[in-house]
Design a protein around this motif. Structure first.
Motif, PDB file in Angstrom:
ATOM      1  N   MET A   1       0.714  -1.134   0.000  1.00  0.00           N
ATOM      2  CA  MET A   1       0.054   0.071  -0.001  1.00  0.00           C
ATOM      3  C   MET A   1       0.793   1.288  -0.062  1.00  0.00           C
ATOM      4  N   SER A   2       1.864   1.203   1.192  1.00  0.00           N
ATOM      5  CA  SER A   2       2.672   2.498   0.935  1.00  0.00           C
ATOM      6  C   SER A   2       3.493   2.709  -0.005  1.00  0.00           C
ATOM      7  N   ARG A   3       3.798   1.525  -0.848  1.00  0.00           N
ATOM      8  CA  ARG A   3       4.572   1.616  -2.043  1.00  0.00           C
ATOM      9  C   ARG A   3       3.899   2.333  -3.221  1.00  0.00           C
ATOM     10  N   ALA A   4       2.672   2.005  -3.182  1.00  0.00           N
ATOM     11  CA  ALA A   4       1.805   2.618  -4.356  1.00  0.00           C
ATOM     12  C   ALA A   4       1.662   4.285  -4.111  1.00  0.00           C
ATOM     13  N   ILE A   5       1.474   4.549  -2.744  1.00  0.00           N
ATOM     14  CA  ILE A   5       1.225   6.030  -2.476  1.00  0.00           C
ATOM     15  C   ILE A   5       2.420   6.536  -2.767  1.00  0.00           C
ATOM     16  N   ILE A   6       3.781   6.063  -2.500  1.00  0.00           N
ATOM     17  CA  ILE A   6       5.102   6.876  -2.720  1.00  0.00           C
ATOM     18  C   ILE A   6       5.104   6.960  -4.360  1.00  0.00           C
ATOM     19  N   ARG A   7       4.668   5.967  -5.118  1.00  0.00           N
ATOM     20  CA  ARG A   7       4.964   6.181  -6.440  1.00  0.00           C
ATOM     21  C   ARG A   7       3.615   7.205  -7.145  1.00  0.00           C
ATOM     22  N   ASP A   8       2.866   7.363  -6.459  1.00  0.00           N
ATOM     23  CA  ASP A   8       1.796   8.305  -6.822  1.00  0.00           C
ATOM     24  C   ASP A   8       2.460   9.844  -6.341  1.00  0.00           C
ATOM     25  N   SER A   9       3.112   9.825  -4.938  1.00  0.00           N
ATOM     26  CA  SER A   9       3.674  10.882  -4.780  1.00  0.00           C
ATOM     27  C   SER A   9       4.816  11.495  -5.705  1.00  0.00           C
ATOM     28  N   LEU A  10       5.549  10.378  -6.040  1.00  0.00           N
ATOM     29  CA  LEU A  10       6.891  10.831  -7.015  1.00  0.00           C
ATOM     30  C   LEU A  10       6.429  11.324  -8.436  1.00  0.00           C
ATOM     31  N   SER A  11       5.269  10.603  -8.837  1.00  0.00           N
ATOM     32  CA  SER A  11       5.094  11.000 -10.105  1.00  0.00           C
ATOM     33  C   SER A  11       4.326  12.521 -10.199  1.00  0.00           C
ATOM     34  N   VAL A  12       3.601  12.569  -9.140  1.00  0.00           N
ATOM     35  CA  VAL A  12       3.202  13.949  -9.114  1.00  0.00           C
ATOM     36  C   VAL A  12       4.249  14.921  -8.954  1.00  0.00           C
ATOM     37  N   ILE A 103       0.584  22.584   0.180  1.00  0.00           N
ATOM     38  CA  ILE A 103       0.135  23.127  -1.119  1.00  0.00           C
ATOM     39  C   ILE A 103      -0.787  22.558  -1.918  1.00  0.00           C
ATOM     40  N   ASP A 104      -1.241  23.003  -3.144  1.00  0.00           N
ATOM     41  CA  ASP A 104      -2.320  22.018  -3.887  1.00  0.00           C
ATOM     42  C   ASP A 104      -1.920  20.665  -3.883  1.00  0.00           C
ATOM     43  N   GLU A 105      -0.644  20.016  -4.274  1.00  0.00           N
ATOM     44  CA  GLU A 105      -0.470  18.932  -4.701  1.00  0.00           C
ATOM     45  C   GLU A 105      -0.270  17.844  -3.421  1.00  0.00           C
ATOM     46  N   SER A 106       0.180  18.470  -2.418  1.00  0.00           N
ATOM     47  CA  SER A 106       0.382  17.598  -1.153  1.00  0.00           C
ATOM     48  C   SER A 106      -1.008  17.494  -0.345  1.00  0.00           C
ATOM     49  N   THR A 107      -1.997  18.290  -0.570  1.00  0.00           N
ATOM     50  CA  THR A 107      -3.073  18.275   0.095  1.00  0.00           C
ATOM     51  C   THR A 107      -4.086  17.151  -1.049  1.00  0.00           C
ATOM     52  N   ALA A 108      -4.116  17.312  -2.365  1.00  0.00           N
ATOM     53  CA  ALA A 108      -4.827  16.602  -3.175  1.00  0.00           C
ATOM     54  C   ALA A 108      -4.228  15.259  -3.006  1.00  0.00           C
ATOM     55  N   VAL A 109      -3.293  14.910  -2.964  1.00  0.00           N
ATOM     56  CA  VAL A 109      -2.789  13.443  -2.797  1.00  0.00           C
ATOM     57  C   VAL A 109      -3.049  12.862  -1.511  1.00  0.00           C
ATOM     58  N   SER A 110      -2.952  13.831  -0.456  1.00  0.00           N
ATOM     59  CA  SER A 110      -3.428  13.043   0.717  1.00  0.00           C
ATOM     60  C   SER A 110      -4.793  12.812   0.834  1.00  0.00           C
ATOM     61  N   GLY A 131       8.635  15.896  -2.183  1.00  0.00           N
ATOM     62  CA  GLY A 131       8.877  15.487  -3.346  1.00  0.00           C
ATOM     63  C   GLY A 131       8.970  16.645  -4.277  1.00  0.00           C
ATOM     64  N   VAL A 132       7.735  17.462  -4.203  1.00  0.00           N
ATOM     65  CA  VAL A 132       7.667  18.501  -4.998  1.00  0.00           C
ATOM     66  C   VAL A 132       8.590  19.636  -4.534  1.00  0.00           C
ATOM     67  N   TYR A 133       8.720  19.728  -3.226  1.00  0.00           N
ATOM     68  CA  TYR A 133       9.831  20.848  -2.707  1.00  0.00           C
ATOM     69  C   TYR A 133      10.968  20.583  -3.360  1.00  0.00           C
ATOM     70  N   ILE A 134      11.669  19.362  -3.421  1.00  0.00           N
ATOM     71  CA  ILE A 134      12.905  18.977  -4.151  1.00  0.00           C
ATOM     72  C   ILE A 134      12.932  19.348  -5.770  1.00  0.00           C
ATOM     73  N   PHE A 135      12.024  18.770  -6.482  1.00  0.00           N
ATOM     74  CA  PHE A 135      11.879  18.901  -7.686  1.00  0.00           C
ATOM     75  C   PHE A 135      11.635  20.277  -8.227  1.00  0.00           C
ATOM     76  N   TRP A 136      10.610  20.965  -7.583  1.00  0.00           N
ATOM     77  CA  TRP A 136      10.344  22.304  -7.892  1.00  0.00           C
ATOM     78  C   TRP A 136      11.617  23.188  -7.626  1.00  0.00           C
ATOM     79  N   ASN A 137      12.301  23.175  -6.578  1.00  0.00           N
ATOM     80  CA  ASN A 137      13.650  23.938  -6.470  1.00  0.00           C
ATOM     81  C   ASN A 137      14.632  23.582  -7.682  1.00  0.00           C
TER      82      ASN A 137
END
Lengths: 220, 99
Positions: A1-12, A103-110, A131-137
């Motif tokens: 389960m947690s692996r699927a969530i991390i995969r979603d998070s990473l793709s977002v 932000i939009d994305e962290s709230t939406a995925v949660s 994840g977004v923080y790292i890639f956005w910057n």
């Protein structure tokens, strides 16, 4: 389960990170330095507000107009915080960190993990936010650096890339008829104000439209 | 001036994010306030699209950049992904500048 969530998070995170290239380039087009673009992404860290700052400054608006437009766009993050607080249950330094990545994305995925329970929602929030923080910057830096290397921004069409990026942020919000009406009135009102108001002010004035919509219209 | 705007925006952005976590839930749960918050980004983003694609100082213009934005709208309508939308807008505007 947690692996699927991390995969979603990473793709977002990676998808949103790519917007960072557009932001870095837009910042340089508005005469910000690479450092200024990066500091905005590190500290402000909410895309639409960052685009608003460089958009208003680039159009010759005052610092006050830029900050006001950006802050009005940031109001929605308060509502995300409200939604997330009972799920995250954090205090102290952890709450400060949670606030920065609300932000939009962290709230939406949660929120999308709601059926899987509180732990899944927490994981979705933290994994996506970090994840977004790292890639956005990272991508802001690359976009700003790339645009600096290009030279004349108009020759590369960067002048059209900024409004196109705003349109890309607006598009997913136009799902209801009411949202489309608000957007249409806003475009008309803002355009008509351009000749009469200082740069940045027509944008801020459009905050009146949802205000009237919410407080004067009938309760629904 | 740019640094002032950057720091002020960052401080306010953080305060707004923190506010939601810290205030009693009832403060922001009013139906009208929720409705205002829902449509506020829509109105502001639409206004930014208008200013950035039609405004030039204090004039309303329709130029290479405006055509780029029209192309972006068509791309979004056809469900193109974000990077493609931005790239098409830039290519359109750059192409017209080259003419």
């Amino acid at each position: 389960m947690s692996r699927a969530i991390i995969r979603d998070s990473l793709s977002v995170s990676i998808t949103v990170g790519v917007y960072g290239i557009a932001f870095g380039a837009a910042a340089v087009e508005a005469d910000l330095s690479v450092l200024q673009a990066c500091v905005l992404s590190l500290l402000t860290f909410t895309g639409a507000s960052q685009f608003a700052v460089v958009g208003v400054l680039g159009a010759g608006g005052s610092a006050l107009s830029a900050v006001t437009a950006a802050s009005l766009l940031g109001v929605r993050n308060s509502f995300y915080g409200l939604r997330m607080a009972p799920i995250l249950q954090v205090r102290g330094a952890k709450r400060l960190a949670a606030a920065q990545i609300t932000i939009d994305e962290s709230t939406a995925v949660s929120v999308a993990q709601e059926d899987k329970g509180l732990d899944a929602m927490r994981l979705g929030f933290w994994a996506t936010g970090i994840g977004v923080y790292i890639f956005w910057n990272l991508f802001t830096f690359l976009g700003a650096l790339g645009a600096t290397a290009l030279g004349d921004p108009a020759a590369w069409g960067l002048d059209a890339a900024v409004p196109a990026a705003f349109l890309g942020l607006l598009w997913p919000r136009l799902i209801s008829k009411s949202a489309r009406i608000v957007a249409l009135i806003s475009i008309l009102m803002c355009t008509l104000l351009i000749p009469f108001a200082p740069a940045g002010v027509p944008v801020i004035a459009c905050a009146l439209i949802p205000f009237i919509f919410a407080f004067v219209g009938d309760r629904k | 001036m740019i640094w002032t705007a950057i720091i002020a925006t960052s401080v306010i952005a953080f305060m707004l994010k923190y506010l939601g976590q810290a205030v009693p839930a009832a403060w922001l749960e009013n139906a009208r306030i929720q409705k205002f918050a829902l449509y506020l980004p829509t109105a502001l983003l639409a206004a930014l699209v208008a200013v950035q694609s039609l405004g030039s100082e204090k004039n309303i213009v329709f130029d290479a950049r405006s055509i780029g934005v029209v192309v972006a709208a068509v791309a979004l309508f056809l469900k193109a992904p974000f990077p493609v939308v931005v790239l098409l807008a830039a290519l359109t505007s750059a192409g017209i500048h080259q003419l």
